[in-house]
Design an enzyme around this catalytic site. Structure first.
Site, PDB file in Angstrom:
ATOM      1  CG  ASP A  78      18.816  38.480  40.462  1.00 10.77           C
ATOM      2  OD1 ASP A  78      20.040  38.314  40.315  1.00 10.77           O
ATOM      3  OD2 ASP A  78      18.318  39.351  41.196  1.00 10.77           O
ATOM      4  CG  ASP A  80      14.328  34.833  41.945  1.00 11.72           C
ATOM      5  OD1 ASP A  80      15.546  34.938  42.171  1.00 11.72           O
ATOM      6  OD2 ASP A  80      13.556  35.807  41.913  1.00 11.72           O
ATOM      7  CG  ASP A 138      18.621  35.007  44.584  1.00 12.50           C
ATOM      8  OD1 ASP A 138      19.813  34.846  44.914  1.00 12.50           O
ATOM      9  OD2 ASP A 138      18.139  36.127  44.350  1.00 12.50           O
TER      10      ASP A 138
END
Length: 443
Positions: A78, A80, A138
């Site tokens: 991930d 962010d 994200d």
């Protein structure tokens, strides 16, 4: 075997737990390029949509330099990206759901011109994208004024300041070496979570909670494995009664999960505690076996010689006698052998079978762990995997990457290791073609 050096060593930059948790530079550089491309797209798109200044601030594991390699080649890491709108949305009557929906529309527009990206399912506190290159992005979205920062959620605007908690984590330790140790320990715990929560369906302990726990409980010792052991024991003691990790800035709970997920987390923390307690009085060989089981393919291959009784593992009474059935890329049988080391061609398939499975307890399990080594496997995000089955069941694997790899067979019963065997597999780039030597005379 020095178990501490298997965790981390300045002199070993190729095959330690720390190294095996780190993302390949090839994969990370692709992710950074996608991240930058997405930011530039959203900057213009959202500026026009909201008619305000739009800025971005990276947060999470990427920002704290604790990203780790996904658990397998089918998983993703991930990045962010915090999206900040510089106007008072609440004062102007702008609903948080409308803001999230506008962001989602912008992400959908990005997907229409980038076939590597797909829209993620909407979450309460963010929207996001999934890329085909092991990457998930994200994008939580906030509004910011001189006095407040609010996060857009499905339930309304929520107080949230990721930069403040990031600064708290970064500045918790002043000494550079202490900060480096903290980051390594965070990676170890994240690797443990990846392995133990894989395919369970339960919510994992969040990365932010792990960072806070490690910062508050870090124990410093000469040996790296002792740092992990005593830090883990302190964390397990903290979470033993209630699974709560308080945000040090606003006292909110950083771990919020359903009851069944909470029960599962307690179970895994209890197992971690027992392993660490067992390691305290164990020698390096026994520790290595425990850590190999704990971290699975993230941990480097250990060497045990159970046949000579020199393992320091009194419970190891039988050595798995493993036959390897080899097939070429066309499915033709090449050989069936019993060996500790074999050389194969890329594309061959290997089937491993425990011939003396009847020597082990009927209720025991066989944990097969593949460990891939080398740049090809690393850049494919495939450093290995682990599969558990009955000792009587065979296990098949392919040979996709050149280099030296291992297949580890660990027989477990009631948490104890009762059998261990490692087979080294050397994968050659391709089948060797013999060239005819033509001899001729010059006139």
């Amino acid at each position: 075997m020095n178990c501490s050096d298997l965790f981390y060593a300045d002199t070993n930059t190729e095959n330690t737990l720390h190294q095996r948790t780190q993302l390949s530079e090839v994969i990370l550089s692709k992710g950074i390029a996608k991240k930058n491309e997405l930011i530039e797209f959203l900057r213009q798109e959202l500026k026009e949509a909201f008619d305000c200044d739009v800025r971005f601030w990276l947060q999470g594991s990427y920002k704290s330099h604790t990203l780790i390699k996904p658990v397998d080649k089918f998983s993703s890491y991930d990045i962010d990206i915090g999206v900040y709108l510089f106007f008072d949305a609440e004062n102007e009557g702008v609903d948080s759901k409308d803001v999230k929906e506008t962001l989602r529309d912008a992400l959908l527009s990005y997907c229409s011109i980038n076939n590597e990206a797909k829209l993620q399912e909407s979450k309460n506190a963010c929207e996001g994208l999934k890329f085909s290159t092991f990457l998930t992005v994200d994008t939580p979205i906030y509004y910011k004024t001189d006095t407040k920062i609010k996060l857009a959620t499905d339930k309304g605007w929520s107080d949230s300041d990721p930069k403040a908690i990031q600064d708290w984590i970064t500045n918790y330790y002043k000494d550079k070496s202490d900060r480096a140790l903290m980051k390594r320990l965070v990676r170890y715990f994240k690797a443990w979570v990846n392995v133990k929560w894989q395919n369970t369906g339960f919510k994992k302990i969040p990365s932010l909670a792990i960072n806070v726990l490690v910062a508050q409980h870090m124990k410093q010792h000469v040996r790296e494995d002792d740092c992990f052991i005593y830090t883990a024991l302190s964390i397990c003691e903290e979470l033993e009664s209630t699974l709560i990790v308080r945000n040090p800035l606003n006292n909110s709970n950083l771990i919020s999960m359903p009851q069944d997920a909470e029960c599962f987390a307690h179970q895994k923390l209890d197992e971690l505690k027992q392993v660490c307690l067992s390691c305290i009085k164990s020698d390096d060989i026994k520790r290595g076996a425990h850590f190999s089981n704990l971290f699975q393919h993230y941990f480097p291959q250990i060497s045990l010689d159970s046949a000579t009784g020199s393992t320091g593992l009194p419970t190891v009474v039988n050595v798995p006698e493993i036959s390897v059935c080899r097939y070429d890329k066309n499915g033709n049988h090449v050989e069936t052998i019993i060996t500790d080391r074999l050389t194969v061609n890329k594309g061959d398939s290997l089937t491993f079978t425990i011939r003396n499975h009847y020597d082990f307890n009927i209720y025991s399990s066989a944990q097969w762990t593949v460990r891939n080594i080398g740049s090809q496997a690393n850049d494919a995000n495939d450093i290995g995997h682990s599969v558990t089955g009955k000792p009587s069941e065979s296990h098949k694997r392919g040979t996709s990457y050149t280099g030296s790899h291992t297949m580890e067979c660990m027989i477990l019963h009631n948490g104890a290791i009762i059998g261990f065997k490692t087979i080294h597999v050397i994968v050659k780039p391709a089948r060797t073609v013999r060239r005819k030597t033509l001899k001729f005379w010059r006139a």
